[in-house]
Design a protein around this motif. Sequence first.
Motif, mmCIF file in Angstrom:
data_model
loop_
_atom_site.group_PDB
_atom_site.id
_atom_site.type_symbol
_atom_site.label_atom_id
_atom_site.label_comp_id
_atom_site.label_asym_id
_atom_site.label_seq_id
_atom_site.Cartn_x
_atom_site.Cartn_y
_atom_site.Cartn_z
ATOM 1 N N LEU A 10 0.872 -1.175 0.000
ATOM 2 C CA LEU A 10 0.000 0.000 0.000
ATOM 3 C C LEU A 10 0.909 1.224 0.000
ATOM 4 O O LEU A 10 1.695 1.427 0.926
ATOM 5 C CB LEU A 10 -0.916 0.027 1.220
ATOM 6 C CG LEU A 10 -1.897 1.195 1.221
ATOM 7 C CD1 LEU A 10 -2.891 1.087 0.074
ATOM 8 C CD2 LEU A 10 -2.625 1.273 2.546
ATOM 9 N N VAL A 11 0.838 2.014 -1.073
ATOM 10 C CA VAL A 11 1.617 3.249 -1.198
ATOM 11 C C VAL A 11 0.696 4.395 -0.799
ATOM 12 O O VAL A 11 -0.433 4.491 -1.288
ATOM 13 C CB VAL A 11 2.144 3.435 -2.637
ATOM 14 C CG1 VAL A 11 2.863 4.767 -2.785
ATOM 15 C CG2 VAL A 11 3.066 2.276 -3.000
ATOM 16 N N THR A 12 1.171 5.250 0.106
ATOM 17 C CA THR A 12 0.331 6.324 0.641
ATOM 18 C C THR A 12 1.086 7.646 0.647
ATOM 19 O O THR A 12 2.311 7.675 0.675
ATOM 20 C CB THR A 12 -0.105 6.007 2.085
ATOM 21 O OG1 THR A 12 1.061 5.788 2.881
ATOM 22 C CG2 THR A 12 -1.014 4.792 2.145
ATOM 23 N N ALA A 13 0.316 8.712 0.630
ATOM 24 C CA ALA A 13 0.915 10.049 0.721
ATOM 25 C C ALA A 13 -0.114 11.000 1.306
ATOM 26 O O ALA A 13 -1.320 10.741 1.281
ATOM 27 C CB ALA A 13 1.368 10.542 -0.652
ATOM 28 N N ARG A 14 0.382 12.077 1.825
ATOM 29 C CA ARG A 14 -0.441 13.162 2.366
ATOM 30 C C ARG A 14 -0.433 14.270 1.325
ATOM 31 O O ARG A 14 0.621 14.624 0.808
ATOM 32 C CB ARG A 14 0.180 13.651 3.674
ATOM 33 C CG ARG A 14 -0.631 14.654 4.397
ATOM 34 C CD ARG A 14 -1.373 13.973 5.514
ATOM 35 N NE ARG A 14 -2.093 14.973 6.281
ATOM 36 C CZ ARG A 14 -3.329 14.779 6.690
ATOM 37 N NH1 ARG A 14 -3.933 13.655 6.455
ATOM 38 N NH2 ARG A 14 -3.942 15.699 7.375
ATOM 39 N N GLU A 15 -1.593 14.818 1.016
ATOM 40 C CA GLU A 15 -1.694 15.838 -0.023
ATOM 41 C C GLU A 15 -0.776 17.022 0.244
ATOM 42 O O GLU A 15 -0.204 17.590 -0.670
ATOM 43 C CB GLU A 15 -3.140 16.302 -0.129
ATOM 44 C CG GLU A 15 -3.452 17.019 -1.391
ATOM 45 C CD GLU A 15 -4.937 17.182 -1.562
ATOM 46 O OE1 GLU A 15 -5.354 17.249 -2.719
ATOM 47 O OE2 GLU A 15 -5.663 17.245 -0.561
ATOM 48 N N ASP A 27 -5.343 12.382 2.877
ATOM 49 C CA ASP A 27 -4.527 11.210 2.638
ATOM 50 C C ASP A 27 -4.985 10.547 1.344
ATOM 51 O O ASP A 27 -6.159 10.589 0.994
ATOM 52 C CB ASP A 27 -4.696 10.205 3.779
ATOM 53 C CG ASP A 27 -4.176 10.740 5.093
ATOM 54 O OD1 ASP A 27 -3.126 11.400 5.084
ATOM 55 O OD2 ASP A 27 -4.822 10.500 6.125
ATOM 56 N N ALA A 28 -4.062 9.919 0.641
ATOM 57 C CA ALA A 28 -4.380 9.147 -0.553
ATOM 58 C C ALA A 28 -3.565 7.868 -0.510
ATOM 59 O O ALA A 28 -2.512 7.817 0.120
ATOM 60 C CB ALA A 28 -4.063 9.945 -1.811
ATOM 61 N N GLY A 29 -4.064 6.848 -1.175
ATOM 62 C CA GLY A 29 -3.348 5.589 -1.206
ATOM 63 C C GLY A 29 -3.711 4.761 -2.413
ATOM 64 O O GLY A 29 -4.760 4.962 -3.021
ATOM 65 N N MET A 30 -2.830 3.839 -2.758
ATOM 66 C CA MET A 30 -3.079 2.908 -3.859
ATOM 67 C C MET A 30 -2.402 1.581 -3.570
ATOM 68 O O MET A 30 -1.349 1.521 -2.928
ATOM 69 C CB MET A 30 -2.574 3.466 -5.181
ATOM 70 C CG MET A 30 -1.062 3.600 -5.271
ATOM 71 S SD MET A 30 -0.475 3.872 -6.947
ATOM 72 C CE MET A 30 0.551 2.424 -7.178
ATOM 73 N N THR A 31 -3.024 0.523 -4.037
ATOM 74 C CA THR A 31 -2.431 -0.804 -3.950
ATOM 75 C C THR A 31 -1.457 -0.959 -5.103
ATOM 76 O O THR A 31 -1.776 -0.612 -6.240
ATOM 77 C CB THR A 31 -3.524 -1.881 -4.044
ATOM 78 O OG1 THR A 31 -4.450 -1.674 -2.973
ATOM 79 C CG2 THR A 31 -2.946 -3.274 -3.940
ATOM 80 N N ALA A 32 -0.274 -1.470 -4.812
ATOM 81 C CA ALA A 32 0.738 -1.666 -5.852
ATOM 82 C C ALA A 32 1.297 -3.079 -5.779
ATOM 83 O O ALA A 32 1.540 -3.596 -4.687
ATOM 84 C CB ALA A 32 1.875 -0.659 -5.679
ATOM 85 N N MET A 55 -2.789 9.201 -7.664
ATOM 86 C CA MET A 55 -1.513 9.011 -6.970
ATOM 87 C C MET A 55 -0.356 9.547 -7.803
ATOM 88 O O MET A 55 0.577 10.140 -7.253
ATOM 89 C CB MET A 55 -1.302 7.536 -6.628
ATOM 90 C CG MET A 55 -0.089 7.291 -5.764
ATOM 91 S SD MET A 55 -0.089 8.166 -4.171
ATOM 92 C CE MET A 55 -1.276 7.212 -3.267
ATOM 93 N N ASP A 56 -0.409 9.385 -9.115
ATOM 94 C CA ASP A 56 0.654 9.926 -9.968
ATOM 95 C C ASP A 56 0.705 11.444 -9.835
ATOM 96 O O ASP A 56 1.783 12.024 -9.651
ATOM 97 C CB ASP A 56 0.415 9.528 -11.430
ATOM 98 C CG ASP A 56 1.521 10.005 -12.351
ATOM 99 O OD1 ASP A 56 2.709 9.869 -11.992
ATOM 100 O OD2 ASP A 56 1.194 10.510 -13.435
#
Length: 160
Positions: A10-15, A27-32, A55-56
């Motif tokens: 799970l790749v995550t980042a804060r806006e 917060d945003a996240g994507m399965t990789a 996410m990109d």
Amino acid sequence: MARLAAGVVLVTAREAPLAEDGPRGEDAGMTATAFLSVSLDPPLVLVSVRTGSRMDDLLEEQPLWGASLLAESQRHIAGRFAMKGRLSDRLLFEDIPYRRGELTGAPLVRGALAALECRTEQRVAAGDHTLVIGRVLTAEVPHTEGGPLAYYRGRYRRLD
């Protein structure tokens, strides 16, 4: 490529970075499943992100992000963040146990096999994806029961 087994991350980042006196982003996240170690010295990892995805776009603006290497018991988390037409980012994290990365502010899933905090070093266009190479700023490997969650032939699986 469906016959190539892959670990699930799970790749995550804060806006926006967390700030004491400023606005806080979402917060945003994507399965990789396209995630790998690139170098030990310096410590670098790579994640492949669909070009033009939320996410990109976020990782182009926000160089700080996190990666949680999911355990076999966290299949529901992988599925939730991989859904097309999914919930809003705010609802995605609603009942997921996580902590904030100390350096990145990114959500890091509790109970994951490992948690990394990263800073983007390089972005490489590759067809319909962007390869994001990140320097590992911190790595935590908590004592977690069970094995890794894997993805093989279109399904999440246990490695037995």
